[in-house]
Design a protein around this motif. Structure first.
Motif, PDB file in Angstrom:
ATOM      1  N   GLU A 217      64.263  -0.158 -12.541  1.00 33.39           N
ATOM      2  CA  GLU A 217      63.926  -0.033 -11.119  1.00 33.39           C
ATOM      3  C   GLU A 217      65.134   0.442 -10.311  1.00 33.39           C
ATOM      4  O   GLU A 217      64.997   1.294  -9.415  1.00 33.39           O
ATOM      5  N   HIS A 218      66.313  -0.097 -10.616  1.00 34.06           N
ATOM      6  CA  HIS A 218      67.518   0.338  -9.903  1.00 34.06           C
ATOM      7  C   HIS A 218      67.875   1.778 -10.239  1.00 34.06           C
ATOM      8  O   HIS A 218      68.318   2.536  -9.369  1.00 34.06           O
ATOM      9  N   ILE A 219      67.689   2.147 -11.497  1.00 32.85           N
ATOM     10  CA  ILE A 219      67.967   3.533 -11.894  1.00 32.85           C
ATOM     11  C   ILE A 219      67.032   4.491 -11.158  1.00 32.85           C
ATOM     12  O   ILE A 219      67.454   5.534 -10.653  1.00 32.85           O
ATOM     13  N   ASP A 220      65.764   4.124 -11.077  1.00 33.79           N
ATOM     14  CA  ASP A 220      64.802   4.948 -10.330  1.00 33.79           C
ATOM     15  C   ASP A 220      65.211   5.070  -8.862  1.00 33.79           C
ATOM     16  O   ASP A 220      65.123   6.152  -8.269  1.00 33.79           O
ATOM     17  N   ALA A 221      65.632   3.961  -8.276  1.00 30.32           N
ATOM     18  CA  ALA A 221      65.969   3.958  -6.847  1.00 30.32           C
ATOM     19  C   ALA A 221      67.192   4.809  -6.540  1.00 30.32           C
ATOM     20  O   ALA A 221      67.300   5.387  -5.443  1.00 30.32           O
ATOM     21  N   MET A 222      68.119   4.904  -7.512  1.00 27.40           N
ATOM     22  CA  MET A 222      69.359   5.666  -7.286  1.00 27.40           C
ATOM     23  C   MET A 222      69.329   7.052  -7.927  1.00 27.40           C
ATOM     24  O   MET A 222      70.331   7.765  -7.917  1.00 27.40           O
TER      25      MET A 222
END
Length: 305
Positions: A217-222
């Motif tokens: 989720e963090h990778i997607d967001a960044m």
């Protein structure tokens, strides 16, 4: 001429906390997409339902993957006692059951047999090749296959929790090529009650820890932002288990061309494998011989930016 792969030329490691239900290859593809990287790979496959640290190498860091693959790794996993499955995990069909439930002392007494240099038969549903075909494919096709036992170094195996009579949580530190599912299966057999892996998490792999890993989720967001680049760790971390030697600018130039170069070494002996650095940046990996490093892998980060 062949078509060149598009993407940014960047090097380093991105540590991911892999979620359940995602293949290791899918994680690598997600990271490559998010960073718009030209080249990526991972250091050690996790089963789709397993979670935990998956270290993704980018660019020149892919040349250090073998050293992480060979490094010690730690796992936490739950063994479901009383049932054997055809896959040795919770995804498979139950093929045998038992009413026997060993107590904590009985489990601890058997763990010693799994320490040190052991021989381990991989699960039938694994990526091991038999006559050029993956074992899991043959198993899915209903073929009766037999896999050869393989050596494994187990440094530590302890009972860390006992939530109830049906489950035992273990922690294991082991070397390259270990199958946690086989440990659960064989422990169940040794205890006379059957067993399979209920869940599995890789806590750390070499220098990389799950607690430091980014979620999908963090990778997607960044994704596609400079912020994600700040989580990249230097390729040199993939060489943590090798001794380092320093080289001169002249020695570095020779090494980058694939030739032996002069290095300064104090803690290595003739023939040792080590890596050479110039101003802290990896130049090459090779063998130390009579004041020179004879390179086997050369790093080229001069075109990155």
């Amino acid at each position: 001429m062949g078509r060149k792969r598009k993407g940014r030329v960047i090097s380093g490691w991105l540590v991911v906390d892999k979620p359940a239900g995602m293949t290791s290859t899918s994680v690598v593809n997600k990271v490559r997409w998010a960073l718009q990287a030209k080249k990526a790979g991972h250091a050690g496959t996790l089963d789709p339902e397993a979670t935990g640290v998956l270290a993704v190498a980018l660019g020149e860091a892919t040349k250090t993957v073998p050293y992480i693959t060979d490094a010690l790794k730690a796992y936490e996993f739950s063994v479901r006692l009383g049932q054997a499955t055809n896959t040795d995990d919770a995804e498979g069909e139950v093929i045998a059951e038992s009413d026997a439930r060993p107590d904590d002392e009985a489990i601890k007494a058997e763990l010693g047999a799994f320490l040190g240099d052991i021989m381990q038969v991989p699960p039938k549903f694994s990526a091991v090749k038999i006559d050029g075909q993956r074992a899991y494919k043959l198993a899915r096709d209903g073929e009766d296959i037999e896999l050869t036992a393989r050596p494994l170094w187990v440094e530590e195996l302890v009972l860390s929790d006992r939530p109830d009579a049906d489950h035992a949580v273990l922690e294991m530190t082991c070397g390259k090529g270990g199958y946690v599912r086989s440990i659960a299966r064989d422990l169940g057999q040794a205890l006379g009650c059957h067993g399979h892996v209920q869940w599995l998490r890789r806590i750390w792999s070499g220098p990389f820890e799950a607690k430091d890993g980014l979620s999908i989720e963090h990778i997607d967001a960044m994704a596609h932002s400079p912020e994600l680049d700040t989580y990249l760790r230097p390729l040199e971390e993939g060489l943590a288990d090798l001794p380092m030697v320093n080289c001169t600018p002249e020695g570095a130039a020779k090494l980058r061309n694939g030739n032996p170069g002069m290095v300064f070494a104090s803690d290595v002996e003739y023939g040792d494998e080590c890596w050479a650095a110039l101003d802290g940046q990896a130049v090459a990996v090779g063998r130390f011989k009579a004041g020179e490093l004879h390179p086997s892998r050369v790093f080229n980060t001069s075109t990155e930016g």
